[in-house]
Write an enzyme that holds these catalytic residues in place. Structure first.
Site, short mmCIF file in Angstrom:
data_model
loop_
_atom_site.label_atom_id
_atom_site.label_comp_id
_atom_site.label_asym_id
_atom_site.label_seq_id
_atom_site.Cartn_x
_atom_site.Cartn_y
_atom_site.Cartn_z
N HIS A 91 32.12 83.52 -29.75
CA HIS A 91 31.73 84.73 -30.46
C HIS A 91 30.35 84.61 -31.10
O HIS A 91 29.81 85.59 -31.61
CB HIS A 91 32.78 85.13 -31.51
CG HIS A 91 32.73 84.31 -32.76
ND1 HIS A 91 33.55 83.23 -32.99
CD2 HIS A 91 31.93 84.40 -33.84
CE1 HIS A 91 33.27 82.72 -34.17
NE2 HIS A 91 32.29 83.41 -34.71
N ASP A 112 37.98 80.88 -27.82
CA ASP A 112 36.65 81.14 -28.41
C ASP A 112 35.76 79.91 -28.27
O ASP A 112 35.47 79.21 -29.24
CB ASP A 112 36.88 81.51 -29.89
CG ASP A 112 35.62 81.97 -30.58
OD1 ASP A 112 34.61 82.22 -29.90
OD2 ASP A 112 35.65 82.07 -31.82
N SER A 151 30.94 79.14 -38.33
CA SER A 151 31.46 79.28 -36.97
C SER A 151 30.74 78.38 -35.99
O SER A 151 29.53 78.21 -36.06
CB SER A 151 31.27 80.72 -36.48
OG SER A 151 32.40 81.47 -36.75
#
Ligand SMILES: *[C@@H]1O[C@H](CO)[C@@H](O)[C@H](O)[C@H]1NC(C)=O
Ligand SMILES: *[C@@H]1O[C@H](CO)[C@@H](O)[C@H](O)[C@H]1NC(C)=O
Ligand SMILES: *[C@@H]1O[C@H](CO)[C@@H](O)[C@H](O)[C@H]1NC(C)=O
Length: 262
Positions: free
Chosen positions: A69, A111, A212
């Site tokens: 992402h 992801d 992230s």
């Protein structure tokens, strides 16, 4: 599928929504690390509608592993950085060549993406820097898995709490939780086969927006990739379980022979 097709599929993937957010490099309740003591860490500067930041880590001389992402219109990979706002002599800015996302990536599922930077190895060889400010982070071997109760570390740069941000690399220690903990915290199905539940809910320590794509390091090995969590930065958060993606990682990297200089 060819890399280009994968890349297109990736660009067309639907945007994420919901109250749970993708964790973008921010550490809550952690501490600043000694400069350049985490030489595999990559800062990713991403251009989408606005600019965002992610973490990533070097797993081969020409591959950075991060969360899918994190992808945007363009990604710049910065290695050898401690303070991202400074022009440090050790920093190497590397434009990314190809992004190979997991073929079954959907927001919050699988992801994971490999960013290929084919020039990196040559560049680093010339500067003989790979052993100093940059190095590879080891991936687990098949069967080397994390277990609840293990204490691992997550590194990132970014937010220190809801209102303070930083430009230097920080790290926090977090405990691996039982799957049940994440099943009850996240309405969306949590999948213990491919995901890890990280961070004691009783502790004020977490990752947050900005973290992230950063690695979950357990005994000098990358076991997880920070993916998403609660929008107030409360633990536990969810990471992709690297050991469950090893066949895909190995297969993908094998397709691209490392171009060593003569
Ligand atoms: C990082 O570098 C910038 C620019 O030199 C400086 O203003 C900032 O204080 C530094 N941050 C830390 C935490 O040292
Ligand atoms: C969890 O992930 C595995 C591997 O992708 C998949 O086979 C399984 O169906 C998933 N379980 C659920 C409940 O979605
Ligand atoms: C966590 O933070 C809250 C609010 O700041 C505080 O009341 C609580 O005592 C803290 N808990 C721990 C374990 O430090």
């Amino acid at each position: 599928m060819q890399p280009l097709l994968l890349l297109l599929a990736f660009l067309l993937a639907p945007k994420a929504q919901a109250a749970e957010i993708f964790l973008a490099v921010k550490i809550i309740g952690g501490h600043e690390v000694k400069p350049h003591s985490r030489p595999y860490m990559a800062f990713l500067r991403i251009r989408i509608s606005d600019r965002k930041r992610c973490g990533g880590f070097l797993v081969r001389e020409d591959f950075v592993l991060t969360a899918a992402h994190c992808w945007g219109r363009s990604i710049t990979v910065i290695l050898g950085a401690h303070n991202i706002s400074k022009h440090e002599r050790t920093q190497e800015v590397i434009p990314m060549k190809t992004a190979i996302s997991h073929p079954n990536y959907h927001p919050k599922v699988n992801d994971i993406v490999l960013l290929q930077t084919p020039v990196l190895y040559l560049q680093l060889q010339r500067k003989a820097m790979l052993t100093a400010a940059m190095s590879l982070l080891r991936l687990p071997k098949r069967g080397e898995q994390v277990k609840p109760g293990m204490v691992c570390r997550v590194a990132g740069g970014g937010r220190l709490d809801l209102s303070t941000s930083t430009d230097t690399l920080h790290e926090v220690e977090l405990e691996i939780q039982q799957d049940e903990q994440c099943i009850s915290c996240y309405r969306r199905g949590y999948n213990g086969t491919t995901e890890i539940c990280v961070g004691d809910p009783e502790m004020n320590q977490s990752t947050f927006k900005g973290d992230s794509g950063g690695p979950l390091m357990c005994v000098h090995m990358a076991q997880g990739i920070v993916s998403f969590g609660n929008k107030y930065g409360k633990t536990p958060h969810i990471e992709m379980k690297i050991s469950s993606f090893l066949p895909w990682i190995e297969r993908t990297m094998r397709r691209f022979q490392l171009q060593r200089p003569d």
